[in-house]
Motif scaffolding. Structure first.
Motif, short mmCIF file in Angstrom:
data_model
loop_
_atom_site.label_atom_id
_atom_site.label_comp_id
_atom_site.label_asym_id
_atom_site.label_seq_id
_atom_site.Cartn_x
_atom_site.Cartn_y
_atom_site.Cartn_z
N ILE A 10 0.74 -1.49 0.15
CA ILE A 10 0.56 -0.19 -0.07
C ILE A 10 0.65 1.27 0.06
O ILE A 10 0.30 2.36 -0.61
CB ILE A 10 -0.90 0.78 1.00
CG1 ILE A 10 -2.06 1.15 0.85
CG2 ILE A 10 -0.22 0.04 2.27
CD1 ILE A 10 -3.32 0.60 -0.18
N GLU A 11 1.66 1.51 0.60
CA GLU A 11 2.72 2.32 0.79
C GLU A 11 3.78 2.95 -0.48
O GLU A 11 4.65 3.57 -0.45
CB GLU A 11 3.36 2.67 2.20
CG GLU A 11 3.12 2.88 3.72
CD GLU A 11 2.19 4.38 3.33
OE1 GLU A 11 2.44 4.98 2.97
OE2 GLU A 11 0.70 4.38 3.61
N GLY A 125 -3.42 -0.17 6.49
CA GLY A 125 -4.25 1.28 6.05
C GLY A 125 -4.28 2.26 6.58
O GLY A 125 -4.01 3.28 5.74
N ILE A 126 -4.49 2.47 7.92
CA ILE A 126 -4.51 3.88 8.85
C ILE A 126 -3.63 4.83 8.82
O ILE A 126 -4.17 5.69 8.80
CB ILE A 126 -4.00 3.02 10.26
CG1 ILE A 126 -5.69 2.20 10.40
CG2 ILE A 126 -4.47 4.28 11.48
CD1 ILE A 126 -5.48 1.63 11.88
N PRO A 127 -2.20 4.42 8.07
CA PRO A 127 -1.61 5.84 8.64
C PRO A 127 -1.66 6.36 7.20
O PRO A 127 -1.67 7.66 7.39
CB PRO A 127 0.53 5.51 8.28
CG PRO A 127 0.26 3.72 8.69
CD PRO A 127 -1.35 3.35 8.56
N ASN A 128 -2.52 6.06 6.72
CA ASN A 128 -2.64 7.62 5.09
C ASN A 128 -3.26 7.89 5.75
O ASN A 128 -3.20 9.32 5.42
CB ASN A 128 -2.81 6.45 3.76
CG ASN A 128 -3.69 7.56 3.01
OD1 ASN A 128 -4.69 7.63 2.64
ND2 ASN A 128 -2.71 7.57 1.82
N ALA A 129 -4.25 7.93 6.81
CA ALA A 129 -5.36 9.18 7.01
C ALA A 129 -5.06 8.70 9.07
O ALA A 129 -7.13 8.10 8.64
CB ALA A 129 -6.35 10.00 6.24
N GLU A 151 -6.57 -5.00 -2.41
CA GLU A 151 -6.17 -5.21 -3.61
C GLU A 151 -4.47 -4.38 -3.94
O GLU A 151 -4.45 -5.61 -5.49
CB GLU A 151 -7.40 -3.74 -4.40
CG GLU A 151 -8.94 -4.51 -3.94
CD GLU A 151 -9.65 -3.27 -4.23
OE1 GLU A 151 -9.22 -2.19 -4.07
OE2 GLU A 151 -11.09 -3.34 -4.33
N ARG A 152 -4.38 -4.00 -3.50
CA ARG A 152 -3.09 -3.67 -3.46
C ARG A 152 -1.35 -4.90 -3.53
O ARG A 152 -1.26 -5.29 -4.64
CB ARG A 152 -2.16 -2.79 -3.22
CG ARG A 152 -2.28 -1.38 -3.09
CD ARG A 152 -1.90 -0.46 -4.42
NE ARG A 152 -2.24 0.70 -4.55
CZ ARG A 152 -2.08 1.53 -4.37
NH1 ARG A 152 -0.75 1.56 -3.90
NH2 ARG A 152 -2.32 2.98 -4.68
N MET A 153 -1.55 -5.52 -2.79
CA MET A 153 -1.63 -7.18 -2.66
C MET A 153 -2.15 -7.70 -3.67
O MET A 153 -0.73 -8.54 -3.90
CB MET A 153 -1.60 -6.70 -1.05
CG MET A 153 -1.33 -6.64 0.03
SD MET A 153 -1.95 -7.51 1.88
CE MET A 153 -0.27 -9.49 2.02
N LEU A 154 -3.09 -8.01 -4.23
CA LEU A 154 -2.85 -8.76 -4.88
C LEU A 154 -2.42 -8.31 -6.43
O LEU A 154 -1.74 -9.55 -7.74
CB LEU A 154 -4.45 -9.25 -5.44
CG LEU A 154 -5.68 -10.20 -4.52
CD1 LEU A 154 -6.83 -9.05 -4.49
CD2 LEU A 154 -5.39 -11.52 -4.23
#
Length: 155
Positions: A10-11, A125-129, A151-154
């Motif tokens: 995700i990052e 997912g939390i650190p984004n916001a 989805e990103r992991m996929l």
């Protein structure tokens, strides 16, 4: 380890292969700014670590350039596992949790290495916001963000 894979997906999906900066991500971010369709940053995990550890959060071109040079220096001096560890221990997870260990204990009552896949992907997912995606603030938004992580992991 699912938590590592979730954070990287995700990052910074090319974290393991770049040298601290990701020219494709930077180009995408610049294109988005120019076309007024900005949907994401061009910063790598290493750049975010540099910003968190050495700079203020102000958004200036000078700071961004300095961040790039610091990221390159960090990559020369530290291995990827150390960079990732420092990163997850320098970001905000909402609800007053400033490290992955604090967030893991606070949200799930366990050490980060003991998290299951669901916990790891929701935490990533939390650190984004953090104020929006915190499990305490909005479990619904956290779940939506978790879906993006998966989805990103996929991909």
């Amino acid at each position: 380890m699912p938590s590592v894979n979730a954070f990287v997906a995700i990052e910074d999906s090319r974290f393991w292969t770049h040298d601290g900066i990701d020219l494709r991500s930077i180009a995408r971010a610049v294109k988005g700014v120019v076309s007024d369709d900005y949907s994401g940053g061009g910063s790598t995990i290493t750049q975010q670590l540099a910003k968190n550890e050495y700079f203020t959060q102000e958004k200036t071109l000078t700071r961004k350039i300095a961040e790039v040079f610091m990221a390159l220096k960090i990559e020369r001096e530290l291995d990827k596992d150390t960079i990732l560890s420092l990163y997850v221990n320098s970001i905000n997870f909402g609800s007053g949790y400033e490290t992955v260990a604090a967030a893991s204990w606070g949200y799930f009552g366990k050490e980060p290495g003991q998290m299951n896949d669901w916990e790891a992907t929701i935490l990533a997912g939390i650190p984004n916001a953090p104020s929006a995606y915190s499990l305490d603030a909005s479990p619904e938004l956290a779940a939506q963000r978790q879906k993006q992580v998966l989805e990103r992991m996929l991909r």
